[in-house]
Design an enzyme around this catalytic site. Sequence first.
Site, PDB file in Angstrom:
ATOM      1  N   ASP A1022       1.003 -14.137  -1.112  1.00  0.00           N
ATOM      2  CA  ASP A1022       0.323 -13.377  -2.172  1.00  0.00           C
ATOM      3  C   ASP A1022      -0.468 -12.228  -1.573  1.00  0.00           C
ATOM      4  OD1 ASP A1022      -0.571 -12.657  -4.629  1.00  0.00           O
ATOM      5  OD2 ASP A1022      -1.428 -14.593  -5.159  1.00  0.00           O
ATOM      6  N   LYS A1091     -15.076 -12.358  -9.509  1.00  0.00           N
ATOM      7  CA  LYS A1091     -13.693 -12.159  -9.077  1.00  0.00           C
ATOM      8  C   LYS A1091     -12.856 -11.393 -10.095  1.00  0.00           C
ATOM      9  CE  LYS A1091      -9.413 -14.452  -7.788  1.00  0.00           C
ATOM     10  NZ  LYS A1091      -8.693 -15.715  -7.522  1.00  0.00           N
ATOM     11  N   ASP A1250       3.016  -9.114  -7.385  1.00  0.00           N
ATOM     12  CA  ASP A1250       2.567  -8.951  -6.006  1.00  0.00           C
ATOM     13  C   ASP A1250       2.537 -10.286  -5.265  1.00  0.00           C
ATOM     14  OD1 ASP A1250       0.495 -10.020  -7.406  1.00  0.00           O
ATOM     15  OD2 ASP A1250      -1.073  -8.779  -6.542  1.00  0.00           O
TER      16      ASP A1250
END
Length: 1335
Positions: A1022, A1091, A1250
């Site tokens: 990742d 986050k 991604d």
Amino acid sequence: MSFLRVCAFAKCLRRRSLFERCAVRVSLADCCQLCVSARDGAVRRVSETPLQLQRRNVSSVIPKTEDAKKRVLKQSQLLDVLDARIQQLQTDVLDVQHAKVQFVKAPSAGRGVSSARGPKSTSQEKSDIPKLGQTVAKRTSKSQTSRWMEKLTEESKNKLKKQQKILKNVKEKPVAKSKGSKSSSQMLPGTAQKTISTKAKKAVPVIKTNRRGMKLSDEIRAAVSSTATSTAAAAAAAAAAVPHKVSKGKRTESKNQPSSEGGQKQTVSGAQDRAKELAEMEELERRLSQQVSQWTSSSNPEHPEVDGEGTTCGDILLSIRSYLEACVFAGEINRAQCFLLSQHRVLSRRKHLTTSVYNIMMRVWAKKGTLNQIGRIFILLEEAGLKPNVGSYCAALECMGRNPSCSPKVITRCLSQMEEDGLSVDDLFNQCVFRQDERDMVLKAIHVIQPDYQPRLNLTTSQCSSSLVQDFYSQRADHHYPKLDFTQEDLFERFKRQLDVEQACTVTIDSVEAARPVTENMAKMRELLAEQRAQWQKILLQALRESKMILANTNTKDYRLNLYPYLCLLEDREYVDIMIQSVANLPFSGESLKILAGDLGNRVYTKYSVQQKRQNQTVEKLGKIYNTYTDLLAKDTKEYDVLPREQWCELETEQSSGPTLQGGETNWPYKVTLELGTYLVDLMIRNLKINSDILNPANDRKLIPILYHMYAFRNTRQIGFIKPHPILTQMQQEAMETKLTFDSYVMPMLCPPVPWTSVKFGAYLLTPTKLMRTVEGATQHEVLLEKCQNLHAVLDSLNQLGNCAWRINKPLLDIIISIFNDRGSDKLDIPPPLSEAPKIPHFNPQDNTYTTSEKAHMKREVINAKKKCSEMHSLRMDALYKLSIANHVRDEIFWFPHNMDFRGRTYPCPPYFNHLGSDVTRAVLVFAEGKPLGPKGLDWLKIHLVNLTGLKKRSSLQGRLEYANTIMEDILDSADNPLNGKKWWMNADEPWQALACCMEIANAVRSPDPTQFISHFPVHQDGSCNGLQHYAALGRDVIGATSVNLMPCDVPQDVYSGVAQQVEEFRARDAENGLKIAQVLEGFITRKVVKQTVMTVVYGVTRYGGRLQIEKRLKEIDEFPKEHVWDASHYLVRLVFSGLKEMFTGTREIQDWLTESARLISKAGHTVEWVTPLGLPIVQPYHRTRHQVLKSTMQHINLQINHDTKERPDTVKQKNAFPPNFIHSLDSTHMMLTALHCYSAGLTFVSVHDCFWTHALTVDTMNKVCREQFVSLHSQPILQELSNFLLQKYCASVLTEAKNKKYQEYRRLMLLLAKVPQTGDFDLQQVKESTYFFS
């Protein structure tokens, strides 16, 4: 009498023109200001009286009858023309000025009364010739420009050419002769005299021109055409070439004009700035003239498409074509012919017709061999002012080939006419879409004249234009393309099974709830439902036939009102099956009419498309080509050095006879789909009924509708809603039926997908699929793609992703289904059944025992309970669909065809069950192909497991591996006793994937040799906040690159923890200063709180959105005082944005540059477009919302259309979306590059944006490819190429077409686009050594 009066006007005007011409020949260099004022006053007195008085006399003398009114209009038009002629003649005189810059005030008088405050004072009289043309058009009954105006316009164009010739002499002659305007050589009322000295070293500020004057491009080119040594002279000449803008509303600007000595200094300063700007413009002009982009030249709208008529078809054209094709397919030839003629006869309708519309009927008559009918359509084409294209001549030649008595002379004449129109015979075979035996018939006709002719087909073997992949396509010596673990015979058998599924268009599968024991009540309800459906089918069949009989006799001239042909495309029973299926799939809470109607219309279109292909005989040819194509993929055949797309194109070329596989069908416009669907919904509501006592015999028996049309509010908007009756809902719930019916495209494919070979062909065998997902009705993306010449790299990457074979992890699926059929689990993301839903409280609002507040409270409880039930039902059905599909293919090998969104991000086509889904669906998917673990494979499985737990994010890979080894006992226990053991796996971030990984590790460590263990498990790598990685690479930002692991480090850098730490420092400082909210937040600022906001800032989240994210995280903390959530979220989002700004300075600059560029582009009336480094064209489809009302017998549906290219762009959406969309296009490019190079290395590779997946054996190889391609991508001058493209796209045309009033805005845009953000000192090559770049 009236005509004589007009002649008199003309004489007066000629005298005035002569006087003025004499006056302006006097050089003002030797005149004093007083003389100038006197002279201009005389001009004004002469110009004032005749025209104004004569106008007043005309309007007062002529009586107001209808004929008289027409005469007045004509006279008024002629007056305007004559007036424009005068103004045009005034610009004939060139005046050479030698004096210094002066602004001479003139008194206001006469017709153009205006303030005389300065050189920018304007007259109310407009000298804009195109404007005059518009004015005349408004006054007359028909909006057609008169020949007077056409003549004047032509003369104006000629004069512009003369101006350009004169301006070419600027750099050769010391004296600049510029074309005069109303204020350059003779002053009009309210204007000031301006003279320019060519000896002056300073440039004069530009004063806006009238539209009749020189274009902006001429001004700039005049300025930049001189050499560097004569920049000042060129600047002065350019300023001299710019006449004054004569318009309303600009008078206040003249207050700031310098008229004193101090003002002259300001003028000199402004002149220096202007000279500097002109120098910048010179550089930009040189860049723009040298820049040549292959894509932009091919996407020029002036370049015709293959069919010669362009692709910008609106909904009207699409509706016409789809209606005609539907008529032809249904055998309604007379209806189609009458409709075409009715459209052709009315001029207002004829303008919507194109050559391709007439070609539809030509094909019909060609099949019948009726040449005289084709001749008539050629005449219609000529009447419509259209030229025949290759499709037209193809139909004519086909007809001649079918007609044995056709004379060779006729064929010869047809071929000669083709040649005169610039078309060759080869063009027919390269550009036409053939059906059935059309190609053979055309060739038969040509062989009559040219017996030895064989078509020369253009092979699409051109290399990809992108420098990123030129080596990939040209140097293939080291490529090892992977094979599938199937024989050629196996693959073709799978093809035939998939073909059967798609021809049926639907698939019926067993529900995973079927495992439950059948109770007596369940059996009873299932029997009742089956009986009712049989009755409903008969009723709907009868109702449909009756409604078709009524529609068949209604007006056929207007395609918007008649649905009859669309109801004849399929068998009546097929329409009924579609309607019955929609009733079975209708949510218990109901569905909006628009969504339900759209689904019904799309199902009809899909069946129609499949039947078209069957009728056109493409199915047989598809089978032949696919059988040969499997030679490339099968394990029992030789190895090839070509890609799937290349192989398929070669096979199509070899087997060119017969129908064409690609294209030919017209997509139905959204409006047609919606109208057809609404009509079917109306049929269902009016005819589907049930007995009211079917569940309770005590009730009175009467027929009641099973569907209700009602209205509900969604976000303050009232929408039509279709809701099932509670009796039907209860029957369906209690029956718990064991079968589910899906559209065929919902299921994974049973054979490898057809490779994408063009924009219109690929993925499924027969089911129509778009290469690019778009909003319903948006066509601009498809237009761009069709104009794009080379998408090979993009298509090949999609084919690589689609060729990955999958299978089901059966042991894990069984565990999930057992929990699903028990009571579900919120913790494990398995939705519980509705029996676990909260009971909806019942109360009587009329009961007086409750107080008002108690009633309100109970009402809220009822609403919340209903909302919760609805959400639980939706989640339960979603899980049921996914698990049922997975269970249906549990013993199969299957594939997911891929397409992409408008930014280039790739997605599997099946919507429910795929590897982009939730933790549950990812966990049950493994690679069909197994590979041995090798020496490091087991370590990668363990590291992957730790990653899935969410623990040890700051630890090194070695640290994670050591941690995994310490918990091997928990790992093995989880694998052996997932539901009855320690249940360690349940505490992971991704519990089901963690359990699947535990099982794989257990099987590997218990095998005789773990290095030889065959693993099918996908290991993920990742990206570390991938959006910020791209920003840091673009800006070469050292600090940012370090934060997101572009820089090699011993341990991974966690940007989220870094931002949280910085926010905590800000908070501590504020707390010391006594800020209360900062004190309250002590101990609550964690990585988790910030986050999501940090992750989404890079994708354009606003402070408002960030505040909502932080508010949600704070509410999840039980200890945090809820009364402070609002203030705390406001405070924290400000600190997070400030922290990011300090950490990522380069990122912010690039983001701001992209945002401001998009703002100015959209403000200028354009949508933002760009091209990815792989050549994929992208356009943002955000326009101002247009409302369109779709009328039907049920209700009027208000369509909010925000993708209409005729509307102005939505500036806010365009500017906010450009930075995130641009970054998404880069991350998709990186993924595609990685996919291509992994394929050439023989790796199995798939991606979730991604997050890259491969076998444990090949993780190291994939990591190497991933880093190399990231460096390769960002080694390109991405921002500079974007700047060049935007300049050429939005500023090159501006130089020749923009109106002068837009000059400042376009100048700002040009300067902004040319000023690319500066980059830092980060060395991209270090990414190759960064372990934690992707990990």
